[in-house]
Design an enzyme around this catalytic site. Structure first.
Site, PDB file in Angstrom:
ATOM      1  N   HIS A  41       0.828  -1.208   0.000  1.00 24.08           N
ATOM      2  CA  HIS A  41       0.000   0.000   0.000  1.00 24.08           C
ATOM      3  C   HIS A  41       0.862   1.257   0.000  1.00 24.08           C
ATOM      4  O   HIS A  41       0.861   2.036   0.957  1.00 24.08           O
ATOM      5  CB  HIS A  41      -0.968  -0.022   1.188  1.00 24.08           C
ATOM      6  N   HIS A 123     -10.343  -4.667   4.160  1.00 25.54           N
ATOM      7  CA  HIS A 123      -8.897  -4.790   3.944  1.00 25.54           C
ATOM      8  C   HIS A 123      -8.573  -6.126   3.273  1.00 25.54           C
ATOM      9  O   HIS A 123      -9.165  -7.166   3.603  1.00 25.54           O
ATOM     10  CB  HIS A 123      -8.155  -4.681   5.288  1.00 25.54           C
ATOM     11  N   GLU A 125      -6.190  -8.202   3.521  1.00 26.35           N
ATOM     12  CA  GLU A 125      -5.765  -9.318   4.390  1.00 26.35           C
ATOM     13  C   GLU A 125      -6.978 -10.010   5.027  1.00 26.35           C
ATOM     14  O   GLU A 125      -7.044 -11.242   5.077  1.00 26.35           O
ATOM     15  CB  GLU A 125      -4.849  -8.767   5.487  1.00 26.35           C
ATOM     16  N   CYS A 185       1.198  -8.011  14.067  1.00 25.78           N
ATOM     17  CA  CYS A 185       2.617  -8.318  13.849  1.00 25.78           C
ATOM     18  C   CYS A 185       3.501  -7.396  14.679  1.00 25.78           C
ATOM     19  O   CYS A 185       3.115  -6.280  15.025  1.00 25.78           O
ATOM     20  CB  CYS A 185       2.980  -8.293  12.369  1.00 25.78           C
ATOM     21  N   SER A 213      -2.805   2.981   3.065  1.00 28.76           N
ATOM     22  CA  SER A 213      -2.106   2.018   3.922  1.00 28.76           C
ATOM     23  C   SER A 213      -2.753   1.990   5.301  1.00 28.76           C
ATOM     24  O   SER A 213      -2.810   2.996   6.013  1.00 28.76           O
ATOM     25  CB  SER A 213      -0.631   2.431   4.037  1.00 28.76           C
ATOM     26  N   ASN A 215      -1.771   0.430   8.071  1.00 33.21           N
ATOM     27  CA  ASN A 215      -0.900   0.639   9.234  1.00 33.21           C
ATOM     28  C   ASN A 215      -0.471   2.103   9.353  1.00 33.21           C
ATOM     29  O   ASN A 215      -0.340   2.625  10.450  1.00 33.21           O
ATOM     30  CB  ASN A 215       0.280  -0.345   9.223  1.00 33.21           C
TER      31      ASN A 215
HETATM   32  S1  SF4 Z   1       3.260  -5.012   8.466  1.00 31.07           S
HETATM   33 FE1  SF4 Z   1       3.761  -6.958   9.483  1.00 31.07          FE
HETATM   34  S2  SF4 Z   1       2.369  -8.416   8.540  1.00 31.07           S
HETATM   35 FE2  SF4 Z   1       2.404  -6.646   7.203  1.00 31.07          FE
HETATM   36  S3  SF4 Z   1       3.978  -7.106   5.701  1.00 31.07           S
HETATM   37 FE3  SF4 Z   1       4.962  -5.974   7.343  1.00 31.07          FE
HETATM   38  S4  SF4 Z   1       5.805  -7.539   8.728  1.00 31.07           S
HETATM   39 FE4  SF4 Z   1       4.280  -8.519   7.414  1.00 31.07          FE
END
Ligand code: SF4
Length: 273
Positions: A41, A123, A125, A185, A213, A215
């Protein structure tokens, strides 16, 4: 202007692994390389790869030849089946931490738990994990009571801890037995802690990364609670000089799919303001 860069600002393990693998494939092959949706992303990296011949497609049935790269946060079970049936070459760069969510969710389903995926239903995932459960799972992003004898929960890898804890607490009311796997993670957790720490030390906080994105958006929300003068930008071109009036120290943190060169560009530009 003084800038303070977070220690954990560049590509996470999963993104670095995916980009390295695709770059190797670009050097090795002359035929088309496709990704299902954006491989990561970050729009700037996706367009850089596009210039090198890596084409993102939304529908797997549009691909009839070449190599298909699975994105870091996973593809759907039916997409994987299509790729196999068609005999297409593929490179699976799904992050191992995402595969762990899938594995845990499938284990819970097999052992009779009502599976709950804590995360965003839109999302990639979450859609991927759900597809490997044959869509037999409940996705929750807010606290909600579920009445079931056995509940098994997993989390989206990029979820924030506050949401995770609140949804798990809500599940305690409706189940006789509950089993929870914390599958956020480590890279996500460390970055979120860093964002809080850094936001408390600076006058302006910049969170750098794709607007798409998950995160990065969570880092922005977390940091903004601590430092109201927090801004989410994709590149140095988004900076506005008004934001820095009276500021002496500026914090910089990138999402897990933000490349170093973009953070460095922002850093240089802010220092020269
Ligand atoms: S944020 Fe975590 S789960 Fe996502 S790609 Fe990176 S290491 Fe892997």
């Amino acid at each position: 202007m003084e800038t303070v860069k977070s220690e954990h600002s560049s590509f996470c393990f999963g993104v670095k692994r995916a980009i390295d693998r695709v770059m190797k494939e670009i050097e090795r092959k002359s035929h088309a390389i496709y990704t299902l949706g954006p491989i990561i992303h970050n729009p700037q990296i996706v367009s850089m790869l596009k210039e090198k011949g890596v084409i993102p497609v939304d529908d797997v049935t549009d691909i009839s030849d070449g190599t298909v790269v699975f994105r870091t946060h996973g593809i759907k079970k039916e997409e994987e089946e299509y790729i196999q049936k068609k005999g297409l070459e593929s490179i699976d760069v799904t992050c191992p931490f995402v595969k762990r969510v899938r594995k845990r969710a499938m284990y819970l389903k097999k052992h009779g738990y009502q599976v709950v995926i804590i995360g965003d239903k839109n999302h990639a995932e979450v859609k991927s994990v759900l597809s490997y459960l044959d869509n037999d799972g409940i996705v929750l992003q807010e606290s909600c009571r579920i009445d079931a004898r056995k509940i098994g929960a997993v989390s989206q890898t990029t979820l924030d801890r506050e949401t995770f804890t609140s949804v798990v607490t809500g599940l305690l009311d409706g189940a006789e037995e509950i089993r929870v796997y914390d599958t956020i993670c480590r890279s996500t957790q460390v970055r979120q802690q860093e964002a809080v720490k850094l936001a408390g030390l600076v006058d302006v906080m910049l969170v750098i990364g794709g607007k798409n994105s998950s995160n990065t958006t969570k880092l922005y929300k977390i940091a903004k609670k601590v430092q109201p003068k927090t801004y989410h930008i994709e590149t140095d071109k988004d900076l506005k000089s008004d934001w820095f009036r009276g500021a002496r120290k500026v914090g910089l943190i990138g999402g897990s799919s933000t490349p170093d060169f973009i953070i460095d560009l922002v850093d240089r530009r802010v220092k020269n303001l």
